[in-house]
Design a protein around this motif. Structure first.
Motif, PDB file in Angstrom:
ATOM      1  N   MET A 201       0.852  -1.449  -0.164  1.00 32.39           N
ATOM      2  CA  MET A 201       0.039  -0.145  -0.074  1.00 32.39           C
ATOM      3  C   MET A 201       0.979   1.272   0.225  1.00 32.39           C
ATOM      4  SD  MET A 201      -1.909   0.010   3.880  1.00 32.39           S
ATOM      5  CE  MET A 201      -0.172   0.372   4.680  1.00 32.39           C
ATOM      6  N   ARG A 202       0.473   2.799  -0.668  1.00 27.36           N
ATOM      7  CA  ARG A 202       1.020   3.800  -0.358  1.00 27.36           C
ATOM      8  C   ARG A 202       1.010   4.579   0.795  1.00 27.36           C
ATOM      9  NH1 ARG A 202      -3.020   7.054  -4.129  1.00 27.36           N
ATOM     10  NH2 ARG A 202      -4.407   5.149  -3.598  1.00 27.36           N
ATOM     11  N   GLY A 203       2.104   5.242   1.174  1.00 29.61           N
ATOM     12  CA  GLY A 203       2.146   6.292   2.421  1.00 29.61           C
ATOM     13  C   GLY A 203       3.281   6.489   2.371  1.00 29.61           C
ATOM     14  N   VAL A 204       3.864   8.009   3.745  1.00 30.59           N
ATOM     15  CA  VAL A 204       4.416   8.865   3.237  1.00 30.59           C
ATOM     16  C   VAL A 204       5.636   8.372   4.302  1.00 30.59           C
ATOM     17  CG1 VAL A 204       4.962  11.059   3.523  1.00 30.59           C
ATOM     18  CG2 VAL A 204       3.047  10.191   2.235  1.00 30.59           C
ATOM     19  N   VAL A 205       7.330   7.942   3.819  1.00 28.15           N
ATOM     20  CA  VAL A 205       7.857   7.314   4.909  1.00 28.15           C
ATOM     21  C   VAL A 205       8.501   8.884   4.746  1.00 28.15           C
ATOM     22  CG1 VAL A 205       9.283   5.417   5.065  1.00 28.15           C
ATOM     23  CG2 VAL A 205       7.069   5.399   4.477  1.00 28.15           C
ATOM     24  N   PHE A 206       9.028   8.856   5.870  1.00 25.87           N
ATOM     25  CA  PHE A 206      10.568   9.532   6.729  1.00 25.87           C
ATOM     26  C   PHE A 206      12.011   8.936   6.958  1.00 25.87           C
ATOM     27  CE2 PHE A 206      12.690  12.124   9.741  1.00 25.87           C
ATOM     28  CZ  PHE A 206      13.413  13.290   8.537  1.00 25.87           C
ATOM     29  N   ASP A 207      12.521   8.539   6.168  1.00 26.20           N
ATOM     30  CA  ASP A 207      13.797   7.713   6.814  1.00 26.20           C
ATOM     31  C   ASP A 207      14.535   8.042   7.638  1.00 26.20           C
ATOM     32  OD1 ASP A 207      15.415   9.217   4.868  1.00 26.20           O
ATOM     33  OD2 ASP A 207      15.721   7.146   3.531  1.00 26.20           O
ATOM     34  N   GLY A 208      15.109   9.380   8.328  1.00 26.03           N
ATOM     35  CA  GLY A 208      15.575  10.293   9.184  1.00 26.03           C
ATOM     36  C   GLY A 208      16.896  11.152   7.794  1.00 26.03           C
ATOM     37  N   LYS A 209      16.454  10.866   6.993  1.00 24.61           N
ATOM     38  CA  LYS A 209      17.072  11.696   5.939  1.00 24.61           C
ATOM     39  C   LYS A 209      16.176  12.794   4.875  1.00 24.61           C
ATOM     40  CE  LYS A 209      22.107   9.610   6.135  1.00 24.61           C
ATOM     41  NZ  LYS A 209      22.911   8.803   5.587  1.00 24.61           N
ATOM     42  N   GLN A 210      15.626  11.647   4.305  1.00 30.36           N
ATOM     43  CA  GLN A 210      14.436  12.243   3.140  1.00 30.36           C
ATOM     44  C   GLN A 210      13.151  11.678   3.535  1.00 30.36           C
ATOM     45  OE1 GLN A 210      16.167  11.019  -0.987  1.00 30.36           O
ATOM     46  NE2 GLN A 210      16.316   9.127   0.124  1.00 30.36           N
ATOM     47  N   VAL A 211      12.302  12.779   2.512  1.00 27.91           N
ATOM     48  CA  VAL A 211      10.816  12.058   2.437  1.00 27.91           C
ATOM     49  C   VAL A 211      10.244  11.370   1.629  1.00 27.91           C
ATOM     50  CG1 VAL A 211       8.177  12.768   3.000  1.00 27.91           C
ATOM     51  CG2 VAL A 211      10.251  13.672   4.001  1.00 27.91           C
ATOM     52  N   GLN A 212       9.763   9.781   0.802  1.00 29.95           N
ATOM     53  CA  GLN A 212       9.713   9.650   0.425  1.00 29.95           C
ATOM     54  C   GLN A 212       8.299   8.969  -0.228  1.00 29.95           C
ATOM     55  OE1 GLN A 212      12.531   6.137  -1.303  1.00 29.95           O
ATOM     56  NE2 GLN A 212      13.019   6.333   0.215  1.00 29.95           N
ATOM     57  N   VAL A 213       7.775   8.991  -1.566  1.00 23.72           N
ATOM     58  CA  VAL A 213       6.341   8.580  -1.112  1.00 23.72           C
ATOM     59  C   VAL A 213       5.962   7.012  -1.425  1.00 23.72           C
ATOM     60  CG1 VAL A 213       3.724   8.283  -2.070  1.00 23.72           C
ATOM     61  CG2 VAL A 213       4.534  10.850  -1.474  1.00 23.72           C
ATOM     62  N   VAL A 214       6.141   6.508  -0.978  1.00 24.22           N
ATOM     63  CA  VAL A 214       6.270   4.544  -1.151  1.00 24.22           C
ATOM     64  C   VAL A 214       4.762   3.778  -1.456  1.00 24.22           C
ATOM     65  CG1 VAL A 214       8.541   4.172   0.091  1.00 24.22           C
ATOM     66  CG2 VAL A 214       6.360   3.696   0.923  1.00 24.22           C
ATOM     67  N   ASP A 215       5.045   2.703  -2.749  1.00 25.36           N
ATOM     68  CA  ASP A 215       3.840   1.950  -2.464  1.00 25.36           C
ATOM     69  C   ASP A 215       3.996   0.553  -1.972  1.00 25.36           C
ATOM     70  OD1 ASP A 215       5.852   1.134  -3.770  1.00 25.36           O
ATOM     71  OD2 ASP A 215       5.072   1.440  -5.952  1.00 25.36           O
ATOM     72  N   ASP A 216       4.758  -0.119  -1.226  1.00 28.94           N
ATOM     73  CA  ASP A 216       5.281  -1.118  -0.250  1.00 28.94           C
ATOM     74  C   ASP A 216       5.213  -1.125   0.906  1.00 28.94           C
ATOM     75  OD1 ASP A 216       7.543   0.295  -0.280  1.00 28.94           O
ATOM     76  OD2 ASP A 216       8.647  -1.555  -0.788  1.00 28.94           O
ATOM     77  N   LEU A 217       4.072  -0.015   1.444  1.00 28.75           N
ATOM     78  CA  LEU A 217       3.830  -0.411   2.790  1.00 28.75           C
ATOM     79  C   LEU A 217       2.792  -1.647   2.771  1.00 28.75           C
ATOM     80  CD1 LEU A 217       3.601   2.997   4.691  1.00 28.75           C
ATOM     81  CD2 LEU A 217       5.489   1.721   4.947  1.00 28.75           C
ATOM     82  N   GLU A 218       3.118  -2.004   4.266  1.00 28.40           N
ATOM     83  CA  GLU A 218       2.660  -3.206   5.099  1.00 28.40           C
ATOM     84  C   GLU A 218       2.332  -2.593   6.455  1.00 28.40           C
ATOM     85  OE1 GLU A 218       4.114  -7.015   4.607  1.00 28.40           O
ATOM     86  OE2 GLU A 218       4.216  -7.242   2.727  1.00 28.40           O
ATOM     87  N   VAL A 219       1.099  -3.271   7.152  1.00 29.68           N
ATOM     88  CA  VAL A 219       0.706  -2.768   7.987  1.00 29.68           C
ATOM     89  C   VAL A 219      -0.578  -4.143   8.495  1.00 29.68           C
ATOM     90  CG1 VAL A 219      -1.795  -2.541   7.367  1.00 29.68           C
ATOM     91  CG2 VAL A 219      -0.769  -1.275   9.524  1.00 29.68           C
ATOM     92  N   ARG A 220       0.206  -4.680  10.345  1.00 24.09           N
ATOM     93  CA  ARG A 220      -0.680  -5.499  10.621  1.00 24.09           C
ATOM     94  C   ARG A 220      -2.154  -5.588  10.843  1.00 24.09           C
ATOM     95  NH1 ARG A 220      -1.668  -4.307  15.692  1.00 24.09           N
ATOM     96  NH2 ARG A 220      -0.049  -3.238  16.704  1.00 24.09           N
ATOM     97  N   ASP A 221      -2.423  -6.664  10.532  1.00 26.25           N
ATOM     98  CA  ASP A 221      -3.869  -6.789  11.395  1.00 26.25           C
ATOM     99  C   ASP A 221      -4.141  -6.216  13.126  1.00 26.25           C
ATOM    100  OD1 ASP A 221      -4.876  -7.739   9.043  1.00 26.25           O
ATOM    101  OD2 ASP A 221      -4.075 -10.077  10.091  1.00 26.25           O
TER     102      ASP A 221
END
Length: 349
Positions: A1-21
């Motif tokens: 799924m899509r989401g906005v991730v900050f890795d400590g250096k840059q922000v990315q819009v990714v499409d490979d996030l997963e979230v638990r039940d």
């Protein structure tokens, strides 16, 4: 799924996030809309220390997709606005009706997300910049389905913080005087909170003259581009001054603008170690400096109240949404926010 991730250096819009039940006492929510708040950007610039990698976002609304064992107040299909308060409900502060002070809701980030097998932190127990998120049941507040989710998203932070600061923390009274320094998303909600409370004179201050029209729309009786003119309107000072910028110099200004028995309410987020100075002698006329976390809110009580105020035409939500952006256009939303082009930009999924 899509989401906005900050890795400590840059922000990315990714499409490979997963979230638990969702587990016991939790709710899985499909996010429809999420407001871009200055606090999200403060994580990126370091003003708010937060461990990376983290999924950003904390002001969202959506539809319940699943609930864990023990959750009964919402069911799949319900529309909900999300709060950031993952309070326990059982400590002394929760029992006193002060969930914003619950120690289990502060500084204990979970990791319900993963990406490529690596866990990611959840910002503000919320992370609404993701297509789906898991929150504690207490954070999911059911709202009427006739409220647009793009507008409802803003109740989860901007409205709770701004309107709540007026009604819950400052307890502005009918006929009192209010000064609001900074008319961004929080400041506009302070303005309409003061209007709802029945304040007589409401002075908005912002260095950007283009904000006058919307400030007056939300409740300002006067608009200034500098605090220098406040004393011409309120010669003896104000009953309440709200600092909504997060500038240490403006803390001193807020205090200096107070009338006797006045109170300065600090809402703007400064750097953790920033210091402000003021004249202690000025406080002996029963003046007060009030901190305020999240509008001193009780979301399960306040969000339904604000929803009904919206439905009756007394609380403005649609007017807060200046622009909507597909989540893929996160960078453009940030540019517009930093340029002061929007009251609130809303990301959509």
């Amino acid at each position: 799924m899509r989401g906005v991730v900050f890795d400590g250096k840059q922000v990315q819009v990714v499409d490979d996030l997963e979230v638990r039940d969702p587990g016991p006492g939790e709710v899985l929510v499909g996010i429809a809309a999420a407001g871009l708040c200055h606090s999200d950007l403060s994580v990126v610039d370091g003003t708010i220390p937060f461990p990376p990698p983290v999924v950003l976002g904390h002001e969202g609304a959506g539809v319940v997709e699943a609930v864990g064992p023990g959750v009964t107040h919402v069911v799949p299909g319900d529309h909900v606005a999300l709060s950031t308060l993952a309070n326990c409900g059982a400590c002394a502060d929760c029992d006193r009706g002060r969930p914003t002070m619950c120690r289990k809701a502060i500084g204990m980030p979970g990791q319900p997300f993963s990406r490529g097998g690596r866990p990611l932190y959840q910002f503000a127990s919320n992370s609404s910049f993701a297509e789906r998120t898991v929150v504690k049941a207490v954070q999911a507040v059911r709202i009427p389905q006739d409220i647009p989710l793009t507008s409802a998203a803003l109740m989860g932070c901007g409205v709770l913080t701004g309107v709540g600061a007026v009604l819950n923390r400052a307890r502005v009274g009918r006929g009192e005087t209010v000064v609001v320094i900074g008319t961004g998303g929080i400041g506009l909600n302070v303005l309409q909170g003061a209007r709802i409370a029945g304040a007589l004179t409401i002075v908005a201050v912002d260095t950007n003259p283009a904000k006058e029209e919307v400030a007056r729309q939300f409740g300002a009786s006067h608009f200034l581009t500098s605090t220098d003119g406040v004393r011409e309107i309120l010669p003896t000072g104000a009953d309440h001054v709200f600092e909504c910028v997060g500038h240490t110099g403006l803390v001193r200004t807020a205090i200096d603008l107070l009338d006797r028995h006045g109170q300065a309410i600090l809402l703007g987020m400064t750097a953790p170690k920033a210091e402000a100075s003021f004249l202690p002698a000025a406080m002996f006329l029963d003046k007060s400096i009030l901190g305020c976390r999240y509008g001193s809110s009780r979301p399960q009580r306040d969000i339904p109240l604000y929803a009904e105020l919206y439905r009756s035409g007394r609380l403005l939500l649609d007017e807060l949404v200046t622009a909507t952006y597909p989540v893929e256009e996160f960078a453009r939303a940030v540019e517009d926010a930093e340029a002061g082009k929007v009251a609130r930009g809303v990301l959509t999924f």
